[in-house]
Design a protein around this motif. Structure first.
Motif, mmCIF file in Angstrom:
data_model
loop_
_atom_site.group_PDB
_atom_site.id
_atom_site.type_symbol
_atom_site.label_atom_id
_atom_site.label_comp_id
_atom_site.label_asym_id
_atom_site.label_seq_id
_atom_site.Cartn_x
_atom_site.Cartn_y
_atom_site.Cartn_z
ATOM 1 N N THR A 4 4.870 17.883 6.977
ATOM 2 C CA THR A 4 5.195 16.299 7.075
ATOM 3 C C THR A 4 3.919 15.646 7.687
ATOM 4 O OG1 THR A 4 5.987 16.301 9.080
ATOM 5 C CG2 THR A 4 7.492 16.649 7.355
ATOM 6 N N ALA A 5 3.955 14.329 7.441
ATOM 7 C CA ALA A 5 2.807 13.657 7.927
ATOM 8 C C ALA A 5 2.678 13.815 9.349
ATOM 9 C CB ALA A 5 2.893 12.265 7.571
ATOM 10 N N ASP A 6 3.497 14.075 10.315
ATOM 11 C CA ASP A 6 3.302 14.134 11.344
ATOM 12 C C ASP A 6 2.984 15.475 11.982
ATOM 13 O OD1 ASP A 6 5.770 15.413 11.219
ATOM 14 O OD2 ASP A 6 6.865 13.887 12.450
ATOM 15 N N ASP A 203 -13.975 12.194 -23.344
ATOM 16 C CA ASP A 203 -15.060 11.780 -22.336
ATOM 17 C C ASP A 203 -14.344 11.228 -21.186
ATOM 18 O OD1 ASP A 203 -17.226 12.629 -24.126
ATOM 19 O OD2 ASP A 203 -16.566 11.018 -25.231
ATOM 20 N N ALA A 204 -13.308 10.376 -21.459
ATOM 21 C CA ALA A 204 -12.614 9.546 -20.538
ATOM 22 C C ALA A 204 -11.339 9.634 -20.774
ATOM 23 C CB ALA A 204 -13.270 8.359 -20.271
ATOM 24 N N VAL A 205 -10.296 9.343 -19.741
ATOM 25 C CA VAL A 205 -8.820 9.201 -19.630
ATOM 26 C C VAL A 205 -8.501 7.913 -18.891
ATOM 27 C CG1 VAL A 205 -8.546 11.487 -20.062
ATOM 28 C CG2 VAL A 205 -8.550 10.744 -17.600
ATOM 29 N N ILE A 206 -7.434 7.351 -19.499
ATOM 30 C CA ILE A 206 -6.666 6.527 -18.549
ATOM 31 C C ILE A 206 -5.192 7.249 -18.183
ATOM 32 C CG2 ILE A 206 -5.293 4.344 -18.711
ATOM 33 C CD1 ILE A 206 -7.222 3.213 -20.594
ATOM 34 N N ILE A 207 -5.151 7.110 -16.879
ATOM 35 C CA ILE A 207 -4.206 7.984 -16.283
ATOM 36 C C ILE A 207 -3.661 7.229 -14.940
ATOM 37 C CG2 ILE A 207 -5.446 9.454 -14.950
ATOM 38 C CD1 ILE A 207 -3.567 11.624 -15.880
ATOM 39 N N ASP A 208 -2.403 7.502 -14.527
ATOM 40 C CA ASP A 208 -2.189 6.782 -13.241
ATOM 41 C C ASP A 208 -2.916 7.180 -11.900
ATOM 42 O OD1 ASP A 208 -0.037 5.643 -14.790
ATOM 43 O OD2 ASP A 208 1.486 6.863 -13.644
ATOM 44 N N TYR A 209 -3.188 6.272 -11.000
ATOM 45 C CA TYR A 209 -4.303 6.393 -10.037
ATOM 46 C C TYR A 209 -3.718 7.460 -9.017
ATOM 47 C CZ TYR A 209 -7.175 5.230 -5.963
ATOM 48 O OH TYR A 209 -8.186 5.434 -4.972
ATOM 49 N N PRO A 210 -2.503 7.544 -8.688
ATOM 50 C CA PRO A 210 -2.039 8.642 -7.980
ATOM 51 C C PRO A 210 -2.406 10.022 -8.243
ATOM 52 C CG PRO A 210 -0.541 6.952 -7.769
ATOM 53 C CD PRO A 210 -1.407 6.687 -8.720
ATOM 54 N N GLY A 274 -0.505 9.726 0.007
ATOM 55 C CA GLY A 274 -1.875 9.317 1.042
ATOM 56 C C GLY A 274 -1.537 8.109 1.833
ATOM 57 N N PRO A 275 -2.456 7.609 2.262
ATOM 58 C CA PRO A 275 -2.540 6.593 3.232
ATOM 59 C C PRO A 275 -1.759 5.084 2.499
ATOM 60 C CG PRO A 275 -4.822 7.362 3.215
ATOM 61 C CD PRO A 275 -3.993 8.168 2.181
ATOM 62 N N LEU A 276 -1.048 4.471 3.260
ATOM 63 C CA LEU A 276 -0.227 3.417 2.530
ATOM 64 C C LEU A 276 -1.479 2.445 2.384
ATOM 65 C CD1 LEU A 276 2.242 3.300 5.530
ATOM 66 C CD2 LEU A 276 2.890 3.683 3.116
ATOM 67 N N PRO A 277 -1.125 1.526 1.028
ATOM 68 C CA PRO A 277 -1.923 0.410 0.902
ATOM 69 C C PRO A 277 -2.249 -0.605 1.933
ATOM 70 C CG PRO A 277 -0.222 1.076 -0.808
ATOM 71 C CD PRO A 277 0.226 1.621 0.430
ATOM 72 N N LYS A 278 -3.202 -1.088 1.950
ATOM 73 C CA LYS A 278 -3.650 -1.942 3.031
ATOM 74 C C LYS A 278 -2.487 -3.125 2.775
ATOM 75 C CE LYS A 278 -8.387 -1.479 2.851
ATOM 76 N NZ LYS A 278 -9.781 -2.006 2.436
#
Length: 281
Positions: A4-6, A203-210, A274-278
């Motif tokens: 876990t994260a901790d 050459d490139a793809v569009i995909i979900d950022y996570p 990953g880290p929470l959004p700002k």
């Protein structure tokens, strides 16, 4: 076991991963393809389920960090959230792997093969015609990922250089690419999208950022590929249920709401995404 994260270690219950029944001719002992002679089953709180003692989830593997196989077990952010629902209903989650297009039509929900779909699925008005969605559980962003040698950093670069663009079939990424005037090469899964980029099919793809985030953690990938523009489409993910299945939808909503209130959601987000959004705490 996962960490876990901790830093604490946490055991996951083993899950059975079942392919869609139509593709499981050799798996005669498959459960989760219907109830057989058992009839309707009910979980805690009177919530109907298709299989006694189970909460049967349809997904499409792999789609890290939301659902993917690790050490023989299906894990991920979606999996962890639905485990919370299953715990409240006093059942265990079971996962069925099926093509993504089944989620758009609600086919496996309507046929009684699954209780819900959890697949990093964007809530859209068109999809609402076929399924009912939970409250949103994730704010999604698309991203452009390109080979380093292409030099592309934006969709404008892709178009100006006449590069080949790829996306996962039947997804909002593919729809967005089409809306921008592209004719993207369609791949069956997120892994296939990234493999298409790796092998030079596109050459490139569009995909979900996570998904991109996870892929670029590999140093070799980070050297060969470059993250380009973020594409803010205002997408939000939701879990889907059969239309009219208000009891299960309410149970999912409660698990999400409670997890956000007591901090569980943030811990799972940091563990899997990953880290929470700002601005989010």
């Amino acid at each position: 076991m996962t960490r876990t994260a901790d830093g604490k270690r946490r055991a996951h219950r083993p899950r059975t991963v079942i392919t869609a029944c139509a593709a499981a001719a050799g798996l005669l002992l498959v459960a989760g393809c219907g109830n057989g002679d058992e009839g309707p089953a009910v979980a805690a709180g009177g919530v109907p389920v298709v299989q006694k003692g189970k909460l049967t989830t349809c997904t499409h593997l792999p789609y890290p960090p939301f659902q993917f196989e690790r050490d023989g077990e299906i894990v991920g952010f979606d999996v962890a959230l639905i485990d919370l629902v299953a715990k409240n209903l006093k059942v265990e989650q079971e996962i069925i792997d099926t093509p993504f297009e089944n989620f758009k039509t609600g086919a496996f929900l309507n046929s009684g093969r699954c209780d819900l779909a959890a697949a990093g699925m964007t809530i859209t008005e068109d999809r609402k015609k076929n399924v009912d969605f939970s409250v949103p559980y994730f704010d999604a962003t698309q991203a452009l990922l390109a080979t380093e040698k292409s030099g592309a950093r934006t969709l404008a670069d892709v178009k100006a250089r006449n590069l080949k663009l790829g996306a996962q079939a039947e997804t909002t990424g593919e729809s967005y690419a089409t809306s921008q005037g592209f004719d993207p090469v369609a791949f069956e899964s997120s892994d296939a999208v990234l493999n298409g980029l790796r092998t030079g099919q596109v050459d490139a793809v569009i995909i979900d950022y996570p998904v991109v985030q996870g892929w670029l953690k590999d140093k070799a990938n980070a050297r060969a590929f470059r993250l380009g523009q973020n594409i803010e489409t205002g997408e939000r993910y939701g879990f889907s249920v059969k239309k009219g299945n208000d009891k299960l939808r309410a149970a999912i909503n409660k698990a999400i709401t409670d997890a956000k209130a007591d901090g569980t959601y943030n811990k799972l987000y940091e563990e899997w995404i990953g880290p929470l959004p700002k601005g989010q705490s």
